[in-house]
Design a protein around this motif. Structure first.
Motif, PDB file in Angstrom:
ATOM      1  N   LEU A  22       0.824  -1.210   0.000  1.00 31.30           N
ATOM      2  CA  LEU A  22       0.000   0.000   0.000  1.00 31.30           C
ATOM      3  C   LEU A  22       0.861   1.264   0.000  1.00 31.30           C
ATOM      4  O   LEU A  22       0.579   2.229  -0.719  1.00 31.30           O
ATOM      5  CB  LEU A  22      -0.929  -0.003   1.212  1.00 31.30           C
ATOM      6  N   MET A  23       1.918   1.262   0.804  1.00 31.24           N
ATOM      7  CA  MET A  23       2.785   2.439   0.866  1.00 31.24           C
ATOM      8  C   MET A  23       3.550   2.638  -0.442  1.00 31.24           C
ATOM      9  O   MET A  23       3.661   3.753  -0.949  1.00 31.24           O
ATOM     10  CB  MET A  23       3.759   2.314   2.045  1.00 31.24           C
ATOM     11  N   VAL A  24       4.076   1.538  -0.983  1.00 30.33           N
ATOM     12  CA  VAL A  24       4.797   1.633  -2.263  1.00 30.33           C
ATOM     13  C   VAL A  24       3.853   2.102  -3.358  1.00 30.33           C
ATOM     14  O   VAL A  24       4.211   2.948  -4.197  1.00 30.33           O
ATOM     15  CB  VAL A  24       5.426   0.269  -2.625  1.00 30.33           C
ATOM     16  N   LEU A  25       2.633   1.582  -3.361  1.00 27.99           N
ATOM     17  CA  LEU A  25       1.653   1.977  -4.380  1.00 27.99           C
ATOM     18  C   LEU A  25       1.295   3.449  -4.251  1.00 27.99           C
ATOM     19  O   LEU A  25       1.164   4.165  -5.260  1.00 27.99           O
ATOM     20  CB  LEU A  25       0.403   1.106  -4.261  1.00 27.99           C
ATOM     21  N   ALA A  26       1.116   3.941  -3.024  1.00 31.99           N
ATOM     22  CA  ALA A  26       0.779   5.360  -2.824  1.00 31.99           C
ATOM     23  C   ALA A  26       1.877   6.252  -3.372  1.00 31.99           C
ATOM     24  O   ALA A  26       1.611   7.249  -4.075  1.00 31.99           O
ATOM     25  CB  ALA A  26       0.556   5.634  -1.332  1.00 31.99           C
ATOM     26  N   ILE A  27       3.141   5.909  -3.056  1.00 32.38           N
ATOM     27  CA  ILE A  27       4.261   6.696  -3.574  1.00 32.38           C
ATOM     28  C   ILE A  27       4.331   6.590  -5.093  1.00 32.38           C
ATOM     29  O   ILE A  27       4.509   7.599  -5.804  1.00 32.38           O
ATOM     30  CB  ILE A  27       5.590   6.224  -2.949  1.00 32.38           C
ATOM     31  N   ALA A  28       4.178   5.369  -5.628  1.00 30.79           N
ATOM     32  CA  ALA A  28       4.303   5.151  -7.068  1.00 30.79           C
ATOM     33  C   ALA A  28       3.246   5.923  -7.852  1.00 30.79           C
ATOM     34  O   ALA A  28       3.550   6.549  -8.878  1.00 30.79           O
ATOM     35  CB  ALA A  28       4.216   3.662  -7.383  1.00 30.79           C
ATOM     36  N   VAL A  29       2.006   5.888  -7.385  1.00 30.31           N
ATOM     37  CA  VAL A  29       0.936   6.577  -8.100  1.00 30.31           C
ATOM     38  C   VAL A  29       1.156   8.095  -8.077  1.00 30.31           C
ATOM     39  O   VAL A  29       1.008   8.780  -9.097  1.00 30.31           O
ATOM     40  CB  VAL A  29      -0.433   6.210  -7.502  1.00 30.31           C
ATOM     41  N   GLY A  30       1.513   8.618  -6.903  1.00 28.43           N
ATOM     42  CA  GLY A  30       1.772  10.057  -6.817  1.00 28.43           C
ATOM     43  C   GLY A  30       2.935  10.485  -7.680  1.00 28.43           C
ATOM     44  O   GLY A  30       2.873  11.508  -8.378  1.00 28.43           O
ATOM     45  N   ILE A  31       4.021   9.696  -7.660  1.00 32.71           N
ATOM     46  CA  ILE A  31       5.186  10.025  -8.483  1.00 32.71           C
ATOM     47  C   ILE A  31       4.864   9.882  -9.961  1.00 32.71           C
ATOM     48  O   ILE A  31       5.249  10.720 -10.788  1.00 32.71           O
ATOM     49  CB  ILE A  31       6.376   9.116  -8.099  1.00 32.71           C
ATOM     50  N   GLY A  32       4.152   8.823 -10.327  1.00 33.10           N
ATOM     51  CA  GLY A  32       3.806   8.617 -11.733  1.00 33.10           C
ATOM     52  C   GLY A  32       2.981   9.759 -12.297  1.00 33.10           C
ATOM     53  O   GLY A  32       3.257  10.254 -13.394  1.00 33.10           O
ATOM     54  N   ALA A  33       1.979  10.212 -11.536  1.00 33.27           N
ATOM     55  CA  ALA A  33       1.134  11.310 -12.017  1.00 33.27           C
ATOM     56  C   ALA A  33       1.916  12.610 -12.123  1.00 33.27           C
ATOM     57  O   ALA A  33       1.826  13.329 -13.120  1.00 33.27           O
ATOM     58  CB  ALA A  33      -0.060  11.481 -11.081  1.00 33.27           C
ATOM     59  N   SER A  34       2.687  12.925 -11.086  1.00 33.83           N
ATOM     60  CA  SER A  34       3.413  14.197 -11.081  1.00 33.83           C
ATOM     61  C   SER A  34       4.524  14.221 -12.116  1.00 33.83           C
ATOM     62  O   SER A  34       4.743  15.230 -12.796  1.00 33.83           O
ATOM     63  CB  SER A  34       3.975  14.485  -9.684  1.00 33.83           C
ATOM     64  N   MET A  35       5.248  13.103 -12.287  1.00 33.84           N
ATOM     65  CA  MET A  35       6.357  13.086 -13.237  1.00 33.84           C
ATOM     66  C   MET A  35       5.867  13.078 -14.678  1.00 33.84           C
ATOM     67  O   MET A  35       6.523  13.621 -15.564  1.00 33.84           O
ATOM     68  CB  MET A  35       7.253  11.877 -12.982  1.00 33.84           C
TER      69      MET A  35
END
Length: 439
Positions: A22-35
């Motif tokens: 869950l934590m990795v997914l939260a970071i990944a989704v936020g980073i993917g959208a912003s980047m």
């Protein structure tokens, strides 16, 4: 010691795989959208000529008559003003540009004529804007003055007409006139297409043509006016122009760029532009009060708002979404660390300092960020692939470059470390005596 913290972090993450995911997914989704949005923003807002942008300027004045005084000068010049300023030779280099389309007759039997985007330019256009050539080069100023039937074509048009071979010296039929190819451009895709921003908007005011490919046909301006006068566009007229005589038409139809190597020359040119405007008003050709401006390339890009508004909005929304993901990660890390109170109490009782506990927890946050960065990179590539499939002109130029690739991991780790600071502080302050009683 750092290797020990990494080992502890990996063991902790393996113990609760669902929470870790869950934590990795939260970071990944936020980073993917912003980047994804940041990559698009970075590509669209870049400097098209970083080596020369501070030396290129766009002169403006207000040639329109019989209208209200505008706050800003006209985005383009009338031909008389542009030609006078160009002919003065006050700049180190200068080029006039007129935009349009022209009918191309292929030389191969069975091929139908087609319209190709074209510009009429003066010879300084190519060295001023560092336009690369694959074959040949530009025409000479003397050929230009004589309206020589010569042309420079893009690599795309050369591929279409001649199969990509060296076509210098061969003939192309443009609008019924036979012209000789003197140069073929190498791949050239300025971002944005800065040299013709004025008028490059659709009827809704959007930046519809800022990021499209450059034109396929480059004609000496006198030649262009000779064989193609009726097909030039992007001008605003305040009278009744004769389409075949744009040189005297009451229209804003010409972009003029000047190259000035020093600030002193730029200041002198500004004074000259003011003096020319005053002279033309004294002669009665211009009727508005003084309204001149000389912008550098960077200033002109900023004034034209070349980055589409929806891209800016998407970037802000994506980073707001990243913040939401970080807050969720803070909560998950806090729950994870506090559930390990017994373990932390034992380590404290055995002599571990608060600083050691803090660093251990922060290391675990960093590992989560690194894993989130890998997931974020995959989501960024997916996002850019989706952008490629959108019906926008910049879709084909969007790609993840090396700096943005590295920034993805830096941002992911930094975001995870930032999210882990408060939970790590709380975990390091757990009273060991209270936790040991519960064991």
């Amino acid at each position: 010691m750092f290797g020990y913290y990494i080992d502890l972090a990996l063991r902790s993450l393996k113990r609760n795989k669902v929470l870790t995911a869950l934590m990795v997914l939260a970071i990944a989704v936020g980073i993917g959208a912003s980047m994804t949005t940041l990559t698009v923003m970075q590509l669209l807002s870049g400097d098209p000529l970083p080596d020369k942008s501070t030396r290129l300027y766009y002169p403006q004045l207000d040639p329109e008559t019989g209208a209200d005084v505008r706050r800003d000068p006209a985005p383009m010049l009338d031909y008389i003003s542009a030609h006078d300023l160009w002919r003065s030779g006050k700049a180190d280099r200068q080029t006039m540009i007129m935009d349009g389309a022209i009918k191309v007759q292929p030389g191969q039997p069975g091929q139908s004529p087609f319209m190709a985007p074209t510009v009429g330019v003066t010879s300084d256009f190519f060295p001023m804007f560092q336009v690369p050539f694959r074959y040949g080069g530009a025409w000479t100023p003397s050929d230009e003055a004589g309206a020589a039937r010569q042309v420079v074509i893009s690599d795309v048009l050369n591929q279409r007409l001649f199969g990509g071979a060296n076509s210098v010296g061969r003939q192309v039929v443009l609008n019924g006139a036979s012209v000789q190819v003197v140069g073929v451009l190498d791949h050239w895709r300025p971002r944005p297409r800065f040299y013709l921003l004025a008028g490059a908007r659709n009827s809704g005011g959007q930046t519809a043509y800022f990021y499209g490919p450059p034109q396929d046909v480059y004609l000496p301006l006198p030649t262009a006016l000779d064989i193609n006068a009726g097909n030039f566009g992007w001008f605003t007229c305040w009278g009744k122009p004769d389409p075949s005589d744009l040189q005297r038409a009451p229209c804003e139809s010409v972009a003029l760029w000047v190259e000035l190597d020093t600030p002193a020359k730029a200041a002198a040119y500004r004074r000259y532009l003011d003096a020319y405007d005053a002279q033309q008003r004294e002669l009665g050709r211009l009727t508005h009060p003084a309204n001149t401006r000389l912008m550098s390339l960077r200033e002109w890009l900023a004034y034209q708002n070349v980055v589409p508004g929806d891209v800016k909005l998407q970037t802000w929304l994506a980073f707001a979404f990243l913040l939401v993901c970080l807050f969720n990660t803070v909560g998950l890390l806090l729950a994870k660390f506090l559930r390990r109170g017994g373990e932390i109490g034992v380590r404290r009782a055995l002599g571990a300092s608060r600083g050691a506990i803090f660093l251990q927890c922060l290391t675990e946050s960093g590992v989560i960020g690194l894993l989130g960065g890998i997931g974020g990179l995959a989501l960024t590539l997916l996002g850019l692939w989706l952008v490629h499939r959108q019906p926008v002109e910049y879709a084909d130029i969007v790609a993840l470059n090396v700096p943005m690739f590295l920034l993805t991991f830096v941002l992911a780790v930094a975001a995870a470390l930032l999210a882990g600071v408060f939970p790590a502080l709380r975990a390091s302050r757990v009273p060991p005596a209270l936790q040991l009683k519960t064991l």
